[in-house]
Enzyme design. Structure first.
Site, short mmCIF file in Angstrom:
data_model
loop_
_atom_site.label_atom_id
_atom_site.label_comp_id
_atom_site.label_asym_id
_atom_site.label_seq_id
_atom_site.Cartn_x
_atom_site.Cartn_y
_atom_site.Cartn_z
N ARG A 113 -3.57 4.35 2.88
CA ARG A 113 -3.63 3.02 3.47
C ARG A 113 -2.27 2.33 3.41
O ARG A 113 -1.50 2.51 2.45
CB ARG A 113 -4.72 2.15 2.85
CG ARG A 113 -4.49 1.49 1.49
CD ARG A 113 -4.50 2.44 0.34
NE ARG A 113 -5.63 3.34 0.28
CZ ARG A 113 -6.77 3.09 -0.36
NH1 ARG A 113 -6.91 1.99 -1.02
NH2 ARG A 113 -7.72 3.99 -0.41
N GLY B 238 0.84 -1.20 0.00
CA GLY B 238 0.00 0.00 0.00
C GLY B 238 0.87 1.24 0.00
O GLY B 238 1.60 1.49 -0.94
N PHE B 239 0.80 2.04 1.06
CA PHE B 239 1.52 3.31 1.16
C PHE B 239 1.11 4.24 0.02
O PHE B 239 1.93 4.77 -0.71
CB PHE B 239 3.06 3.09 1.20
CG PHE B 239 3.50 2.46 2.48
CD1 PHE B 239 3.95 3.24 3.55
CD2 PHE B 239 3.44 1.08 2.64
CE1 PHE B 239 4.32 2.64 4.74
CE2 PHE B 239 3.81 0.48 3.83
CZ PHE B 239 4.26 1.26 4.89
N HIS B 240 -0.18 4.38 -0.15
CA HIS B 240 -0.73 5.30 -1.14
C HIS B 240 -2.18 5.59 -0.79
O HIS B 240 -2.77 4.93 0.08
CB HIS B 240 -0.62 4.71 -2.56
CG HIS B 240 -1.30 3.40 -2.71
ND1 HIS B 240 -0.63 2.22 -2.93
CD2 HIS B 240 -2.61 3.06 -2.66
CE1 HIS B 240 -1.47 1.23 -3.01
NE2 HIS B 240 -2.69 1.71 -2.84
N ALA B 241 -2.73 6.59 -1.45
CA ALA B 241 -4.18 6.84 -1.39
C ALA B 241 -4.70 6.76 -2.81
O ALA B 241 -3.92 6.83 -3.78
CB ALA B 241 -4.45 8.22 -0.80
#
Ligand code: T46
Length: 131
Positions: free
Chosen positions: A94, A46-49
């Site tokens: 997230r 993840g580590f993105h929106a």
């Protein structure tokens, strides 16, 4: 922008049956699915929106933690039951952590894959939230 819902499940001597219907239980039409399997225990994803994507995350087997960040508060949602579904609809950062060795995470999405729908930089995400 995000919520945990309980899907209907029927348990009897034959096992557990879990089900949901689009626009009734899952609040969108599904155009895409993907699964995360065999994630090493210490891996992080993840580590993105997303800008527009709506998603429903269901941990069919095992467990994992989803860190949800709305720009103000970071919360950890643990998915450990196949009848729990995490709905994410807005611009939410997230991060996926703590995969159990047997984790099978199913994600339902309302749109086809679009790399332009991702915000990968947390500072950009915060700037957009505070604009
Ligand atoms: C999300 C979290 C929970 C595709 O080509 N099609 C797809 O449908 C997906 C999901 C990915 N890809 C490609 C794009 C990348 O080159 O697969 C590669 C790895 O994807 P990514 O690094 O985005 O995977 P995760 O697990 O970090 O993120 C995924 C989803 O991309 C994302 O929408 O919210 O799971």
């Amino acid at each position: 922008d995000y919520r945990l819902i309980s899907l209907k499940n029927l348990i009897d001597e034959r096992g557990q049956l879990i089900f949901g219907e689009t626009l009734r239980d899952i609040p969108f039409e599904i155009k895409r699915f993907y699964c995360i399997v065999d994630a090493p225990i210490d891996s992080k994803r993840g580590f993105h929106a997303h800008i527009n994507l709506k998603q429903c995350l269901i941990c069919l087997k095992g467990a994992c933690d989803i860190i949800i960040d709305d720009g103000k508060i970071r919360r950890t949602v643990s998915l450990a039951k196949p009848s729990d579904a995490l709905i994410i609809e807005g611009e939410i950062w997230r991060e996926l952590h703590n995969f159990s060795f047997d984790c099978v995470l199913l994600v339902l999405a309302d749109e086809y894959y679009d790399p332009d729908d991702y915000i990968h930089d947390h500072s950009d995400f915060l700037r957009r939230k505070n604009a």
